[in-house]
Design an enzyme around this catalytic site. Structure first.
Site, PDB file in Angstrom:
ATOM      1  N   SER A  71       0.789  -0.997  -0.308  1.00 39.85           N
ATOM      2  CA  SER A  71       0.277   0.143   0.225  1.00 39.85           C
ATOM      3  C   SER A  71       1.008   1.178  -0.714  1.00 39.85           C
ATOM      4  CB  SER A  71      -0.534  -0.275   1.449  1.00 39.85           C
ATOM      5  OG  SER A  71      -1.473   0.843   1.349  1.00 39.85           O
ATOM      6  N   TYR A 128      -1.381   1.089  10.697  1.00 44.04           N
ATOM      7  CA  TYR A 128      -1.625   0.234   9.592  1.00 44.04           C
ATOM      8  C   TYR A 128      -0.536   0.078   8.457  1.00 44.04           C
ATOM      9  CZ  TYR A 128      -3.102  -1.173   4.383  1.00 44.04           C
ATOM     10  OH  TYR A 128      -3.703  -1.357   3.522  1.00 44.04           O
TER      11      TYR A 128
END
Lengths: 454, 252
Positions: free
Chosen positions: B145, B158
């Protein structure tokens, strides 16, 4: 110390076919003799064993991810029987090496493909054909006997009379029935190293094919090159036979069996992608057609010029750049001759032009269940793998080939489906029974065998 | 085996109900596809994913139980899939987004996120790599990501799991270089999925199908790292240059 499962193992190398498309890693094992082959077969790991010759099959036939690839280059004996016109050679002998011995002695191999850089073992395993197929059949048809290490590690001698099933399963068996150690085969006696060649142009594909049908029988060797960039499908026919020594004059007559072919150039290892593109391919095709004489009879050409045009540029496969290329070779019966034009038209429609384009008439098939040639036409085209829409076009051509009772050549294939394999080689199950008998534990395998569920 | 024109015969998805992975399988050339294994926690979403592939005329779809957090079970599950035949393409797509505030309030939630996104990926990634290595060919697609490229105040827990995953995948790709096996790292930005439902969209937001197209094209070209969408590469390169006193005040 712990050994990482990710670390490179000794002898391990990334291996691909001549088309350089789908490399896989395997351990190269150089073997010196039959005992070493037997030991390699008996000690085979889970990913199996396969003999690899000179790597001229275009797709994944001579690679096996995670497996062992046997290099038989040291099985290099050449034992010529001049009285019987036969030779016994080690499986690792290349046709190049062999011809340098045979030609000066007045003999030629029974069949040669477009390159001398194939091994005798590979020539049998792929059951290669050449320009004389319509008259003389495949390489395997001239093999009198061969010594093979089977899947149990036993050394067996196979011949077409006493062990026909095993012999013919090994001819064209893509190395999956055993490791060929040596072979004895017929030779063609010659009195000169030159070929008397007749060249003519065909103005369109129909003209080329008509000329081939009309007069191929008069020649031992015939082939046509087709211009894939030109909508007409025009082409150049070259046909000939070994020239008798008394046709030679001048310096050639003083050394009628002289044979010293050399490559003209080597393609460098790093070629940028896109060098071979529609523009350069079109220009090549135009030049190739123009340079051929409209009609010329009895030209004396060296063997290499006539038979082995692929050997003039060493490592020419690099010319396609890092993306590699695929070769699509079909064999179709005479009744489906229109598939030749359809193939050329479809490929031209996506600008997939081919430089090395070969059209040839095949003669009778031999008894080998997986042998490729069957009576009719064969067309071979080289296409860069990166051409957009290539997969769809070739898949749609596949359907027509299946419907026409044709097939693809395993030594060239790198993308056929297992379903097409089973449909177009109807004797596959029969071959598998013999293979299972010769290799009950499934020692011999290849990426091709995995891809096609052989 | 992958064929010469890049058409795979077999695919394994770890995180089998992932929308991006599902879209990727649907975007793959499917003429040679004969085996797709969706590995994930048994759930209606996993079954629904299998049904969706099957009804899209993809042959040989099956599901297998796989829990990213249960790393002790990974060896068996992955080993069995490879034992049944070569796997040409593995898509490692499991992951949880979680809520930053909740992670800050309840560190156990943060640990759970790290366990799935990072620890689980290390476990599964190494096991897949060993299997690809043993078969001598194959590709592993790792869904990283852009959040891992620079930690942001708003989702750094995250982001840190993805940063770890990304670094792991880079090293793994280098370890496998020249082995016939390879790793493709995919760094999507904001993708409209169940995971991001309810969150406010940002510029360059894309759909799973867009990511899938980028993945398939990158696989064919043999790329090692790819952003989705592509221009995020430049956005992230720019953001990495921003000094921290400024960066922490940015409304991102």
């Amino acid at each position: 110390m712990t050994t990482s499962p990710l670390a490179r193992r000794s002898g391990e190398r990334l291996v691909s076919g001549w088309g350089r498309t789908t490399p896989s890693a395997a351990t190269i094992v150089t073997v010196d003799d039959a005992d070493a082959v037997t030991a390699a077969v008996r000690g085979a790991g889970r990913r199996g064993v396969l003999a690899r010759g000179l790597g001229r099959s275009y797709g994944d036939a001579a690679q096996s991810g995670g497996g062992s690839l046997l290099d038989l280059g040291r099985l290099a004996t050449i034992d010529l029987d001049t009285a019987g016109a036969t030779v016994t050679t080690g499986a690792g002998v290349s046709l190049d090496t062999l011809l340098r011995v045979l030609v000066p002695a007045g003999f030629f191999v029974p069949v040669t493909p477009g390159t001398r850089m194939v091994s005798v073992g590979g020539a049998i395993a792929a059951d290669v054909h050449g320009k004389n197929h319509h008259r003389d059949g495949t390489f395997g048809s001239h093999v009198l006997r061969m010594t093979v290490v089977d899947g149990r590690g036993e050394v067996v001698v196979l011949d077409p009379v006493t062990t026909p099933d095993r012999f013919w399963a090994t001819v064209g068996g893509m190395g999956l029935t055993g490791v060929i150690l040596d072979a004895t085969f017929d030779l063609i006696p010659i009195s000169s190293s030159l070929i008397s060649v007749d060249t003519e142009r065909g103005t369109d594909l129909d003209d080329v094919m008509d000329r081939m049908v009309a007069r191929d029988d008069e020649y031992r060797y015939t082939v046509a090159w087709v211009d894939t960039a030109h909508p007409s499908g025009r082409g150049v026919l070259t046909r000939g036979d070994h020239a008798p020594a008394d046709w030679l004059s001048g310096s050639a007559a003083r050394d009628p069996l002289g044979f010293a072919p050399k490559p003209l150039a080597t393609v460098p290892p790093l070629v940028p992608g896109g060098l071979v593109n529609p523009l350069t391919l079109r220009a090549f095709c135009e030049a190739w057609y123009r340079k051929a004489p409209r009609h010329r009879v009895g030209e004396l050409q060296p063997l290499g010029t006539f038979f082995h045009p692929l050997d003039f540029l060493r490592d020419w496969n690099r010319g396609y750049g890092p993306g590699g290329f695929v070769q699509y070779q079909i064999a179709v019966p005479d009744g489906a001759a229109d598939l030749v034009r359809l193939t050329l038209d479809r490929l031209r429609s996506i600008r997939a032009f081919s430089a090395v384009t070969v059209l040839k008439r095949f003669g009778a098939a031999n008894p080998a269940p997986l042998s490729f040639p069957q009576p009719g036409w064969t067309l071979a085209v080289d296409v860069p793998a990166g051409v957009d829409g290539l997969a769809q076009v070739l898949d749609s051509l596949d359907e027509r080939v299946v419907a026409a009772g044709g097939r693809l050549y395993l030594a060239k294939d790198s993308r056929m489906s297992p379903e097409m394999m089973a449909a177009t080689y109807p004797r596959l199950a029969e071959w598998q029974r013999v293979r299972d008998d010769m290799d009950p534990h499934g020692v011999f395998t290849s990426d091709l065998a995995r891809r096609l569920s052989l | 085996m992958m064929d010469a024109l890049g058409e795979p015969q077999s695919v394994l998805v770890l995180g089998g109900s992932s929308e991006i992975a599902l879209a990727t399988v649907l975007a793959l050339p499917r003429a040679r596809l004969r085996r797709v294994v969706l590995a994930g926690r048994p759930s209606p979403a996993l079954d629904e994913a299998a049904t969706q592939l099957t009804s899209a005329a993809i042959a040989g779809v099956s599901t297998v139980g796989f829990d990213a957090a249960d790393t002790a079970s990974h060896g068996d599950v992955i080993g069995r899939v490879f034992d049944e035949g070569d796997v040409d393409l593995v898509i490692m797509a499991f992951g949880v987004l979680g809520d930053q505030a909740e992670a800050e309030a309840d560190p156990d939630t943060a640990v759970a996120m790290a366990t799935v996104n990072y620890t689980g990926a290390v476990s599964a990634g190494l096991r897949v790599a060993a299997c690809l290595r043993a078969q001598g060919h194959g590709a592993l697609v790792v869904l990283s990501s852009v959040a891992g490229q620079r930690a942001r105040r708003s989702n750094f827990v995250y982001g840190s799991t993805k940063a770890g995953l990304d670094a792991f995948a880079q090293g793994l790709g280098d370890a496998l270089h020249g082995s016939g096996a390879r790793v493709l790292i995919v760094r999507p930005g904001f993708v409209r999925t169940r995971m991001t439902e309810g969150l406010e969209e940002v510029p360059l937001t894309i759909d799973p199908g867009d990511v899938a197209g980028i993945i398939v094209s990158a696989l064919r070209k043999g790329r090692e790292t790819v952003y989705a969408p592509g221009p995020l590469r430049y956005v992230m390169a720019g953001l990495k240059m921003v000094p921290r006193p400024v960066f922490r005040k940015l409304p991102i």
